[in-house]
Scaffold this motif. Structure first.
Motif, PDB file in Angstrom:
ATOM      1  N   GLY A  51       0.890  -1.203   0.010  1.00 13.30           N
ATOM      2  CA  GLY A  51       0.063  -0.113  -0.265  1.00 13.30           C
ATOM      3  C   GLY A  51       0.925   1.158   0.203  1.00 13.30           C
ATOM      4  O   GLY A  51       2.232   1.264   0.250  1.00 13.30           O
ATOM      5  N   GLN A  52       0.404   2.532  -0.230  1.00 13.04           N
ATOM      6  CA  GLN A  52       1.063   3.713  -0.313  1.00 13.04           C
ATOM      7  C   GLN A  52       0.255   4.418   0.715  1.00 13.04           C
ATOM      8  O   GLN A  52      -1.045   4.723   0.691  1.00 13.04           O
ATOM      9  CB  GLN A  52       1.152   4.097  -1.568  1.00 13.04           C
ATOM     10  CG  GLN A  52       2.118   5.193  -1.933  1.00 13.04           C
ATOM     11  CD  GLN A  52       2.132   5.931  -3.454  1.00 13.04           C
ATOM     12  OE1 GLN A  52       1.236   5.409  -4.153  1.00 13.04           O
ATOM     13  NE2 GLN A  52       2.840   6.663  -3.480  1.00 13.04           N
ATOM     14  N   VAL A  53       1.006   5.486   1.542  1.00 12.30           N
ATOM     15  CA  VAL A  53       0.497   6.429   2.361  1.00 12.30           C
ATOM     16  C   VAL A  53       1.056   7.743   2.111  1.00 12.30           C
ATOM     17  O   VAL A  53       2.163   8.078   2.176  1.00 12.30           O
ATOM     18  CB  VAL A  53       0.760   6.016   3.778  1.00 12.30           C
ATOM     19  CG1 VAL A  53       0.135   7.014   4.636  1.00 12.30           C
ATOM     20  CG2 VAL A  53       0.305   4.583   4.251  1.00 12.30           C
ATOM     21  N   LEU A  54       0.356   8.589   1.745  1.00 10.32           N
ATOM     22  CA  LEU A  54       0.719   9.867   1.077  1.00 10.32           C
ATOM     23  C   LEU A  54       0.290  11.156   2.211  1.00 10.32           C
ATOM     24  O   LEU A  54      -1.108  10.965   2.632  1.00 10.32           O
ATOM     25  CB  LEU A  54       0.344  10.461  -0.129  1.00 10.32           C
ATOM     26  CG  LEU A  54       0.973   9.331  -1.315  1.00 10.32           C
ATOM     27  CD1 LEU A  54       0.534   9.940  -2.592  1.00 10.32           C
ATOM     28  CD2 LEU A  54       2.557   9.349  -1.086  1.00 10.32           C
ATOM     29  N   PHE A  55       1.023  12.061   2.721  1.00 10.97           N
ATOM     30  CA  PHE A  55       0.759  12.765   3.748  1.00 10.97           C
ATOM     31  C   PHE A  55       0.706  14.037   2.782  1.00 10.97           C
ATOM     32  O   PHE A  55       1.325  14.377   2.117  1.00 10.97           O
ATOM     33  CB  PHE A  55       1.717  12.858   4.868  1.00 10.97           C
ATOM     34  CG  PHE A  55       1.577  11.617   5.865  1.00 10.97           C
ATOM     35  CD1 PHE A  55       0.518  11.456   6.633  1.00 10.97           C
ATOM     36  CD2 PHE A  55       2.329  10.617   5.472  1.00 10.97           C
ATOM     37  CE1 PHE A  55       0.458  10.378   7.330  1.00 10.97           C
ATOM     38  CE2 PHE A  55       2.397   9.617   6.383  1.00 10.97           C
ATOM     39  CZ  PHE A  55       1.394   9.320   7.046  1.00 10.97           C
ATOM     40  N   GLY A  56       0.022  15.411   3.624  1.00  8.36           N
ATOM     41  CA  GLY A  56      -0.011  16.526   2.887  1.00  8.36           C
ATOM     42  C   GLY A  56      -0.784  16.601   1.449  1.00  8.36           C
ATOM     43  O   GLY A  56      -0.589  17.092   0.749  1.00  8.36           O
ATOM     44  N   GLU A  57      -1.568  15.551   1.562  1.00  6.94           N
ATOM     45  CA  GLU A  57      -2.582  15.599   0.252  1.00  6.94           C
ATOM     46  C   GLU A  57      -4.099  15.601   0.816  1.00  6.94           C
ATOM     47  O   GLU A  57      -4.884  14.617   1.307  1.00  6.94           O
ATOM     48  CB  GLU A  57      -2.437  14.056  -0.260  1.00  6.94           C
ATOM     49  CG  GLU A  57      -1.285  14.141  -1.196  1.00  6.94           C
ATOM     50  CD  GLU A  57      -0.942  14.821  -2.269  1.00  6.94           C
ATOM     51  OE1 GLU A  57      -1.847  15.632  -2.470  1.00  6.94           O
ATOM     52  OE2 GLU A  57       0.170  14.677  -2.815  1.00  6.94           O
ATOM     53  N   GLN A  58      -4.661  17.026   0.510  1.00  7.11           N
ATOM     54  CA  GLN A  58      -5.986  16.925   0.958  1.00  7.11           C
ATOM     55  C   GLN A  58      -6.907  16.888  -0.280  1.00  7.11           C
ATOM     56  O   GLN A  58      -6.869  17.671  -1.114  1.00  7.11           O
ATOM     57  CB  GLN A  58      -6.159  18.566   1.641  1.00  7.11           C
ATOM     58  CG  GLN A  58      -7.679  18.613   1.983  1.00  7.11           C
ATOM     59  CD  GLN A  58      -7.928  20.095   2.639  1.00  7.11           C
ATOM     60  OE1 GLN A  58      -7.001  20.927   2.483  1.00  7.11           O
ATOM     61  NE2 GLN A  58      -9.178  20.307   2.998  1.00  7.11           N
ATOM     62  N   VAL A  59      -7.814  15.771   0.079  1.00  4.53           N
ATOM     63  CA  VAL A  59      -8.888  15.444  -1.080  1.00  4.53           C
ATOM     64  C   VAL A  59      -9.781  16.601  -1.212  1.00  4.53           C
ATOM     65  O   VAL A  59     -10.376  17.100  -0.109  1.00  4.53           O
ATOM     66  CB  VAL A  59      -9.530  14.127  -0.871  1.00  4.53           C
ATOM     67  CG1 VAL A  59     -10.531  13.987  -2.218  1.00  4.53           C
ATOM     68  CG2 VAL A  59      -8.190  13.200  -1.309  1.00  4.53           C
ATOM     69  N   THR A  60      -9.849  17.241  -2.361  1.00  6.28           N
ATOM     70  CA  THR A  60     -10.905  18.430  -2.620  1.00  6.28           C
ATOM     71  C   THR A  60     -11.995  17.975  -3.574  1.00  6.28           C
ATOM     72  O   THR A  60     -12.929  18.624  -3.652  1.00  6.28           O
ATOM     73  CB  THR A  60     -10.207  19.413  -2.998  1.00  6.28           C
ATOM     74  OG1 THR A  60      -9.420  19.336  -4.111  1.00  6.28           O
ATOM     75  CG2 THR A  60      -9.454  20.163  -1.953  1.00  6.28           C
ATOM     76  N   GLU A  61     -11.716  16.996  -4.157  1.00  5.11           N
ATOM     77  CA  GLU A  61     -12.755  16.687  -5.409  1.00  5.11           C
ATOM     78  C   GLU A  61     -12.705  14.909  -5.642  1.00  5.11           C
ATOM     79  O   GLU A  61     -11.500  14.307  -5.690  1.00  5.11           O
ATOM     80  CB  GLU A  61     -12.470  17.365  -6.804  1.00  5.11           C
ATOM     81  CG  GLU A  61     -13.260  17.302  -7.870  1.00  5.11           C
ATOM     82  CD  GLU A  61     -12.813  17.772  -9.093  1.00  5.11           C
ATOM     83  OE1 GLU A  61     -11.809  18.566  -9.150  1.00  5.11           O
ATOM     84  OE2 GLU A  61     -13.326  17.476 -10.159  1.00  5.11           O
ATOM     85  N   ILE A  62     -13.825  14.377  -5.990  1.00  2.00           N
ATOM     86  CA  ILE A  62     -14.060  13.064  -6.259  1.00  2.00           C
ATOM     87  C   ILE A  62     -14.254  13.135  -7.617  1.00  2.00           C
ATOM     88  O   ILE A  62     -15.408  13.632  -8.183  1.00  2.00           O
ATOM     89  CB  ILE A  62     -15.113  12.348  -5.785  1.00  2.00           C
ATOM     90  CG1 ILE A  62     -14.815  12.235  -4.071  1.00  2.00           C
ATOM     91  CG2 ILE A  62     -15.388  11.038  -5.936  1.00  2.00           C
ATOM     92  CD1 ILE A  62     -15.647  11.565  -3.144  1.00  2.00           C
ATOM     93  N   CYS A  63     -13.435  12.327  -8.614  1.00  5.05           N
ATOM     94  CA  CYS A  63     -13.630  12.608 -10.060  1.00  5.05           C
ATOM     95  C   CYS A  63     -14.468  11.149 -10.604  1.00  5.05           C
ATOM     96  O   CYS A  63     -14.203  10.025  -9.980  1.00  5.05           O
ATOM     97  CB  CYS A  63     -12.321  12.611 -10.680  1.00  5.05           C
ATOM     98  SG  CYS A  63     -11.260  13.706 -10.184  1.00  5.05           S
ATOM     99  N   THR A  64     -15.414  11.745 -11.258  1.00  6.93           N
ATOM    100  CA  THR A  64     -16.198  10.427 -11.909  1.00  6.93           C
ATOM    101  C   THR A  64     -16.561  10.578 -13.614  1.00  6.93           C
ATOM    102  O   THR A  64     -16.084  11.799 -14.030  1.00  6.93           O
ATOM    103  CB  THR A  64     -17.774  10.433 -11.189  1.00  6.93           C
ATOM    104  OG1 THR A  64     -18.506  11.712 -11.869  1.00  6.93           O
ATOM    105  CG2 THR A  64     -17.768  10.384  -9.778  1.00  6.93           C
TER     106      THR A  64
END
Ligand code: FAD
Length: 266
Positions: A220-233
């Protein structure tokens, strides 16, 4: 083998549970199950809950709920089967499942996905534990607030800077899985049965990165400092599917599915 749950198993507060419990179990069984079959034996037992009863001072008691295993059939309540069954992915999706938020909810979600072979991507707006501790101390000492890395946000989520009393959801029998994972990651085994389990101040700060490292070791990968602002569909109506997420920094991550574990404070 039959597994039964018995409650109200009592010993004196100064008695050593390792020595006194077995006798108390047989005593309680005779009271609840009546006459025990000849040759009856308890093959093993496990403490489910321990509390202290000080209502009749000076007599203070330890009171246990215990699961026993025996070959005999007894007229007792069977203990609930809370065995956790790990599922495994039959095939890899074209993009990873993305989990948003590295609080307890997101961390455990990513851990279970990683163990199932799905190589999740865990995105957290705050910073990793060591950096987060410095950010929180800077706020406490100098009043400088980092809006993404603080007591609420960052690796471990909102309760990381509490004194480690495990209260949220503790009455839910499924919480045992969480407690077992904490023990595997370094917590005291007694949290499995104490009525008021307490990890101890600062212990979470070591336990959480251990869980994160397991996610990473499993691919798995864990990334910090990444605030999700949009879910793309893509697609519309019932055909609409998730394709990815976008973060405040402008990064686009492909996703086969998205789990929002952003907590009550987001
Ligand atoms: C100060 C405090 C003390 C507490 N003490 C205790 C205690 O002692 N015992 C107890 O049992 N419970 C305690 N709790 C409650 C416990 O912390 C919560 O029940 C638990 O943290 C909820 O877990 P969660 O994963 O759902 O959410 P959270 O822990 O809130 O985690 C959500 C995570 O998502 C991240 N996030 C949010 N939005 C985004 C986004 N858009 N993109 C990427 N990441 C995002 C956040 O940074 C956060 O790390 C406490 C809560 C607080 C606030």
């Amino acid at each position: 083998m039959n597994r039964y749950r018995i409650s109200e198993v009592k010993i004196g507060i100064f008695e050593d549970p390792e020595q006194a419990l077995e006798k108390a179990i047989y005593k309680r069984l005779r009271k609840t199950a009546g006459r025990l079959p000849s040759g009856f034996a308890v093959s093993s037992y496990e403490i489910v809950r321990e509390s202290v009863d000080a209502r009749r001072k000076p007599q203070i008691l330890r009171v246990y709920t215990i699961d026993i295993e025996t070959a005999a059939t007894l007229p007792l309540k069977e203990s609930p089967d809370l065995t956790y069954r790990q599922l495994y992915a039959a095939e890899q999706p074209s993009a990873p499942p993305v989990v948003v938020g590295a609080g307890p909810c997101g961390l455990f979600c990513a851990l279970i996905l990683a163990r199932g072979g799905l190589h999740p991507l865990l995105l957290e707006r705050g910073r990793a534990m060591d950096d987060r501790i410095k950010d929180v101390e800077r706020y406490w000492n100098e009043g400088i607030l980092d809006e993404s890395s603080n007591v609420q946000f960052g690796e471990g989520g909102a309760g990381t800077f509490s004194d480690g009393k495990l209260t949220t959801g503790i009455r839910d029998p499924r919480v045992r899985k969480v407690l077992e994972e904490f023990v595997a990651a370094g917590a005291e085994p007694s949290i499995l049965y104490k009525q008021r389990p307490h990890l101890g101040t600062d212990r979470l700060r070591g336990i959480i990165p251990t869980i994160r490292r397991e996610i990473e070791q499993l691919g798995g990968q864990v990334l910090f400092g990444e605030q999700v602002t949009e879910i793309c569909t893509e697609g519309t109506g019932a055909e609409r599917t998730v394709t990815g997420v976008r973060t405040a920094g402008g990064h686009l991550f492909a996703a086969s599915s998205v789990v929002l574990a952003v907590g009550p404070c987001a």
